[in-house]
Write an enzyme that holds these catalytic residues in place. Structure first.
Site, PDB file in Angstrom:
ATOM      1  CG  HIS A  68       0.536   0.966   4.203  1.00  0.00           C
ATOM      2  ND1 HIS A  68      -0.029   2.192   3.961  1.00  0.00           N
ATOM      3  CD2 HIS A  68       1.852   1.202   4.430  1.00  0.00           C
ATOM      4  CE1 HIS A  68       0.892   3.132   4.058  1.00  0.00           C
ATOM      5  NE2 HIS A  68       2.052   2.566   4.329  1.00  0.00           N
ATOM      6  CE1 TYR A 336      -4.116   6.604   3.659  1.00  0.00           C
ATOM      7  CE2 TYR A 336      -4.658   6.570   5.989  1.00  0.00           C
ATOM      8  CZ  TYR A 336      -3.725   6.657   4.985  1.00  0.00           C
ATOM      9  OH  TYR A 336      -2.397   6.798   5.305  1.00  0.00           O
TER      10      TYR A 336
END
Length: 363
Positions: A68, A336
């Site tokens: 992303h 993450y």
């Protein structure tokens, strides 16, 4: 056989003490090495997943999220109507407003990729609760995920690596991956039947993973959620397909006319509904609760906006919400964190990244 000599009480066995210290150090080092995957190179680790994301992006993109990478920050609030308290005692569901910082993005590690590079749009949110807790969530515009396990996700990333000869993924490799993993069929079927939205504003966003909600009477149920837009859905147009960067411009133009709104719909599972498999939807007849309205008022650049330094770890949850047994949740959290550590280190070493990456996206 003579007994081994034992030091008298009160004496110090220097070799023994050094051996003990050495054993502790080796044990700790071995633990860290195992965690990092150094002693088990075949084991799937967060660094290995992020390394593969970087390879799939085609080239390094320092200072950006490893997935992303292309996106923009948004700000607004969540206006709870109190209905969510029937499922969870989390403070976010009490009637009233909760400040929200978020980020729209498209999947992939290339911050310069065209908006049409993926049929999926993503929305990540951080709710800052009045009691000091936070609720972070990362959602996609598909109600199911492509894969069931972290290992499958890694295999999908490997299949999507660019072919050195073409600079693009090898369609035969992807075809072979999907053929070997029938769990991907629901995702493929959904994407085929639902063209990408023409805007970030008219797409629904799904939490995909199941979570455990506990109410004020200590009753716990599995729940999934979705942000359903008030803006009517419309498919991507032919003109937009030819544009590289239409999503951010469209969103900013819409916000000039006023805030944009989504309804937070909570779906409660029944016994037997899968909680550990994000490739499977729950039946439509499950209980749905409209818990309130997400209101987004403005955007900011991800280079210096409010979302830049947020790691949208989906396991950061307020009291009243817990992770389920879905194996993707722990893997997402670890990956993450690895992405966040890498990009923030790169930014600290090269502060000019903030100025030179004017058109990109951060993790």
């Amino acid at each position: 056989m003579p007994k081994p000599s034992v030091p008298h009480a009160g004496t110090v066995c220097v070799p023994c003490r050094l051996a003990a210290i050495g054993a502790v150090v080796l044990t700790l080092a071995g633990g860290f090495a195992y965690t990092a995957g150094w002693l088990t190179p075949a084991r799937l680790t967060a660094p290995r997943i992020i390394n593969t994301f970087e390879a799939a992006a085609g080239q390094p993109h320092p200072g950006y999220r490893r997935n992303h990478a292309k996106g923009l920050c948004v700000e607004g609030y969540f206006d709870s109507n109190g209905a969510g308290t029937t499922l969870s005692h989390a403070a976010v569901f009490a009637p009233g407003r909760t400040p929200v910082t978020g980020r729209f993005a498209v999947p992939g590690g290339n911050p310069s990729a065209p908006d049409t590079s993926s049929p999926v749009r993503s929305l990540a949110l951080q709710f800052t609760l009045s009691n000091g807790e936070q609720w972070r969530t990362g959602m996609n515009s598909t109600p199911v995920f492509a894969v069931h396990t972290p290992a499958q996700f890694y295999q999908q990333l490997v299949a999507a690596k660019p072919d050195p000869a073409t600079g693009k993924p090898n369609p035969d490799a992807l075809k072979a991956f999907y053929a070997a993993n029938p769990e991907t069929k629901p995702f493929q079927a959904w994407v085929k039947a639902h063209p990408p939205s023409s805007s970030l504003a008219n797409a629904a966003y799904y939490g995909i993973n199941a979570f455990l909600f506990t109410d004020g009477s200590s009753n716990t149920r599995a729940v999934r959620w979705a942000m359903v837009p008030e803006t009517p859905y419309a498919p991507i147009t032919d003109a937009q397909k030819a544009e590289k960067n239409f999503l951010a411009a469209d969103l900013n133009q819409r916000l000039e006319s006023g805030p944009l709104r989504w309804h937070l719909i909570l779906t409660a599972a029944q016994p037997g509904d899968p909680t550990d498999d994000a490739t499977l939807q729950w039946p439509d007849e499950r209980q749905h609760i409209d818990a309130g309205t997400l209101v987004l008022e403005r955007t900011t650049s991800q280079e210096d906006g409010t979302c830049r330094d947020i790691n949208f770890d989906p396991t950061i949850l307020p009291a009243g919400i817990q992770p389920s047994d879905d194996p993707l949740l722990a893997a997402r959290s670890a990956a993450y964190a690895q992405s966040y550590q890498r990009r923030t280190r790169e930014e600290a070493l090269h502060p000019a990244l903030h100025q030179t990456q004017a058109n990109g996206a951060h993790s």
